[in-house]
Structure formats: C-alpha cells, structure tokens
Scaffold this active site. Structure first.
Site, PDB file in Angstrom:
ATOM      1  CG  HIS A 103      -1.780  -0.962   1.589  1.00 15.05           C
ATOM      2  ND1 HIS A 103      -1.425  -2.065   2.304  1.00 15.05           N
ATOM      3  CD2 HIS A 103      -3.096  -1.087   1.324  1.00 15.05           C
ATOM      4  CE1 HIS A 103      -2.486  -2.845   2.458  1.00 15.05           C
ATOM      5  NE2 HIS A 103      -3.518  -2.275   1.869  1.00 15.05           N
ATOM      6  CG  ASP A 106       1.853  -0.884   3.396  1.00 13.47           C
ATOM      7  OD1 ASP A 106       1.159  -0.533   4.359  1.00 13.47           O
ATOM      8  OD2 ASP A 106       1.468  -1.694   2.525  1.00 13.47           O
TER       9      ASP A 106
HETATM   10  C1  XLS Z   1      -7.993  -6.813   4.319  1.00 10.51           C
HETATM   11  C2  XLS Z   1      -7.473  -6.959   2.966  1.00 10.51           C
HETATM   12  C3  XLS Z   1      -6.272  -6.071   2.636  1.00 10.51           C
HETATM   13  C4  XLS Z   1      -6.063  -6.007   1.146  1.00 10.51           C
HETATM   14  C5  XLS Z   1      -5.180  -4.889   0.687  1.00 10.51           C
HETATM   15  O1  XLS Z   1      -8.736  -7.644   4.814  1.00 10.51           O
HETATM   16  O2  XLS Z   1      -7.190  -8.320   2.762  1.00 10.51           O
HETATM   17  O3  XLS Z   1      -5.142  -6.510   3.309  1.00 10.51           O
HETATM   18  O4  XLS Z   1      -5.527  -7.208   0.661  1.00 10.51           O
HETATM   19  O5  XLS Z   1      -5.697  -3.653   1.012  1.00 10.51           O
END
Ligand code: XLS
Ligand code: NI
Ligand code: NI
Length: 443
Positions: A103, A106
């Site tokens: 993200h 991150d």
């Molecule tokens: C949350 C999601 C998240 C996505 C990315 O439950 O799995 O981690 O994969 O934003």
C-alpha cells in the site's frame, strides 16, 4: 553495505525436500521443478506483502506491539522508511520469491499535508525501483490504503462527504502511477470501509453510485497513463465495517455489470474473505474463473473459531488444492499470483518467525499445485462433469438453450410421454475419494 536484519538466515532459503530436517528450507517448493509444463515459480508467482510483514508491530485492539522490528523505530522519517525497505528486500531475496505487494502508506511516511505524502511516496518509489533492479524482485500489485486514516472512518469513495471522495481520488492517482512506474502487474482496490455501520444514517443506492463513479475514474486514469495490468477488486463481506459492498465474487460481478465496468476489473480473492462470506474458497475461485473474472489470490486463511480476518499463513492442502485446480482449469495465473497477505501471531516475536510462516505457506501452495496438476492432467473431475452435462449437447438440451423450445412445446412433448427424466448418480462420494487419492499420492 546496508545492515542485515535477518542475519539468522545466512543466504537464500534452500530446497531440502520432503525428507529434509532443516527448518529454514523448503520441503516442496522447488522453483525450477516443472509441473504441468511450467516452472513451479511461474505457476505460483508468490508475493510477500509489505504491510503485515514489515509495517506491523504486532499491536492489536487489546495491546501494544510485540514483534522485534527495529526498522519501525522513528517511523515518521524517510530514513526509517528506507531501513524498512532494506529489511523488506533482504527478506524477499532470502526467501527467494519473485514478487511483493504494497500500500502507498506502507512504504512512504504520511507527513503533514497531502503534498508531503506525495513527495515522500515519489522518493520511496525511486528507492524501491533501485532495490528491484538490484534484486530482480518485481511488483505483483500496488494499492492505496483508503481505510486507516481517520478521514476515512465513514468510507472513502462511499463517504457522505465528497471532500473525502476527492482525497481518496488524489491518493489513488498517486498509488496507481507508482504501481505503473514500478512495472506492477495489477492494481488492487480493497473497499476497506466502503460499507456501513448502520442503515439508520446510510443512503445505500447513493453510496453505490459514488463507488461506481470512483471506479470509473480509476479505469479512465489507468487508460490515460497507459497502465496495462488489470484493476482487481478484493471482495470481503465485513470487517472493518458491519457490511461491505464488495461482499463476495458474485456481488461484485453484479455491480460491475450494472455499471458497465466488466472490461476493466477482475477479482483478487482472499481465502478467509470467502470463509467470512460463508463460502468455500473453492467456490469463490470457481465462480470467478467460470465468469472470466479471475485475477489473483491472497492466500491467507482464517481460523474456524474466529469470525474475523486472522490473516494466518495457509496450511491446508485440502482447501487450496481445489482452488488451485480451478485456477489451472482456467489456464493458470496470467498477471496474478499468490500473495501472502499474512500476519504472524502476536507471540511469534522473532524476525525468523517471518521465514517459518512464509516457508510453510509456500510449501502448502506448492503441494496444492501438485495435487491440482494431477487432477487436471488426469481429468479426474472434468471427465465426470462433462458426462454429467452431456445431454445438453443433444437435441433436447441444445433446443432449450438455443431458444427453439417454449413452455408450451415442452409441455406437449412431456404430456405425450416423449420426454421422461431418468435419475442418475451425482457420484459425489466417488469424486471426493478421487480427490483424496490425489492428495495422498502426489509427490
Ligand atoms: C484486508 C485486505 C487487505 C487487502 C489490501 O482484509 O485483505 O489486506 O488485501 O488492502
Ligand atoms: Ni483480508
Ligand atoms: Ni487481502
């Protein structure tokens, strides 16, 4: 020379085979092994996620961080962001995986204003580009975090305030361009808070229109900048909100069809999101494959006793073999892959635990791939399905599907005794036995 964060693991994790007794070694995952005509690494396209593995301290709603993560100290600075990136690339390289995912938040500190964040992101994208060139690690997908900051408490695109929508749009513009710049294979949108906590204050249809408008803008921008990877929506029924609009594969399919977005979007399916929606993961993958919507997977699982997203490392060959079988049946991954959106348990405090979690999960996927290839090549399930539906190619079946029959014409033929159904066995137990035989016998 950058500091080594994972000095307990000397070099790249080796393949030790099933009989091996090293803990930091693969037992099944052998990247160059050819399975169904392709290298194992090219089938599975493993990716490690940045957020749970490098940006998370182990904090949960009841307690503080527990994990030994020296790179998270002073995390608001660009220097800390660089150290975190060093740790991440050292880990990707030692684990020997081809991809990572991230993200925007991150990798880049948020700063005071949006323009600070944009500048930090640009700096960290350059840093990532350098490390990717040095290590050969590639980007499976990028995404924007539109759910952590307090401004997104009531959603991003589906917020009652258009100013929040605008902020989310600005963020996605940068995250999409960063993904494009880094040669990302896909761009993911998980609608973290695109849902509601209470219907008492929610205009359902209005929020749906907002979301459709947002996704249309993302698709337009993707075309404008020449990003060729697909946009992937990640369905999840709830958590953090009580109800999320991207509930499951079928719900997202209907939404995309309603707003004429089917050409631009596919799905990123997560094992535990399927569980939370009351489906098997096999169901979600089969649905997506059969409707031409399959994109990628997040391989993390839940826990039978917990009703939330525990993001555990996959460990069930039984569960993943059937999903992997559907993926192979659909031609395998193209731009997608197996992402580890996984987090360690809070008590797994050592840095080396990151290796144990990923190695076990990757071996589980590799073993599932072997089972799936066996089922696919021997037509264990496809031959049975084909014969079960064979009559739809006959005079009656084809006549119905092609519109030559009506209620009245069928009634006449049934009344005349010309059409008489005969029962036939679905053979479920036999097929279950054959699947188990493959799980038990492949090596
Ligand atoms: C949350 C999601 C998240 C996505 C990315 O439950 O799995 O981690 O994969 O934003
Ligand atoms: Ni999840
Ligand atoms: Ni996910």
């Amino acid at each position: 020379m950058t500091e080594a964060f994972f000095s307990d693991v000397a070099g790249r994790v080796p393949f030790g085979g099933l009989g091996g007794d090293e803990d930091v070694a693969y037992r099944v995952y052998d990247p160059d092994r050819i399975v169904a005509g392709k290298r194992m690494e090219d089938h599975l396209r493993i990716a490690v996620c940045y957020w749970h593995s490098f940006a998370w301290s182990g904090a949960d709603v009841f307690g503080d961080g527990t994990l030994d993560r020296p790179w998270l100290q002073d995390s608001a600075s660009l220097d800390a962001a660089r150290r975190k990136m060093d740790a991440a690339f050292e880990f990707f390289t030692k684990l020997g995986v081809p991809f990572f995912t991230f993200h925007d938040v991150d990798i880049a500190p948020q700063g005071e204003r949006f323009s600070d964040f944009a500048r930090n992101l640009e700096t960290m994208v350059e840093e990532a580009e350098k490390r990717m060139a040095e290590t050969g690690v590639r980007l499976l997908w990028g995404t924007a975090n539109l759910f952590s900051h307090p401004r997104y408490a009531a959603g991003a695109a589906t917020n009652p305030d258009p100013a929040v929508f605008a902020h989310a749009a600005a963020q996605v513009r940068h995250a999409l361009e960063a993904t494009h710049h880094l040669g990302g294979q896909n761009y993911v949108l998980w609608g973290g808070r695109e849902g509601y906590e209470s219907l008492l204050n929610t205009r359902l249809a209005h929020e749906e229109r907002q979301l459709a408008r947002f996704l249309t803008m993302v698709a337009e921008h993707k075309r404008d900048i020449g990003f060729e990877g697909p946009l992937l929506i990640e369905p999840k029924p709830a958590e953090p909100t009580k109800h999320q609009y991207d509930h499951d594969a079928a719900t997202v399919h209907g939404f995309l069809a309603r707003y004429d977005l089917l050409d631009e979007f596919r799905l990123n399916l997560e094992v535990n999101h399927a569980t939370l929606a009351g489906h098997s993961f096999h169901h979600e993958v089969a649905y997506a494959v059969e409707h031409g919507l399959f994109g990628s997977i997040d391989a993390n699982r839940g826990d039978e006793q917990n009703g939330w997203d525990t993001d555990q490392f996959p460990n069930s060959v039984d569960e993943l073999s059937l999903a992997m079988y559907e993926i192979l049946r659909g031609g395998g991954f193209t731009t997608g892959g197996c992402n580890f959106d996984t987090k360690l348990r809070r008590q797994s405090i050592d840095r080396t635990d990151l290796f144990h979690g990923h190695i076990g999960g990757i071996d589980t996927l590799a073993r599932a791939l072997l089972v799936a290839a066996e089922l696919h090549e021997r037509e264990t399930l496809s031959a049975a399905r084909a014969s079960r539906y064979a009559d739809w190619d006959g005079e009656l079946g084809a006549g119905i599907l092609e519109g030559r029959e009506t209620l009245a014409s069928l009634e006449r033929r049934v009344s005349a005794g010309e059409i008489v159904p005969t029962g036939r066995s679905g053979r479920q137990e036999l097929l279950e036995n054959r699947v188990n035989a493959a799980i038990w016998s492949v090596s």
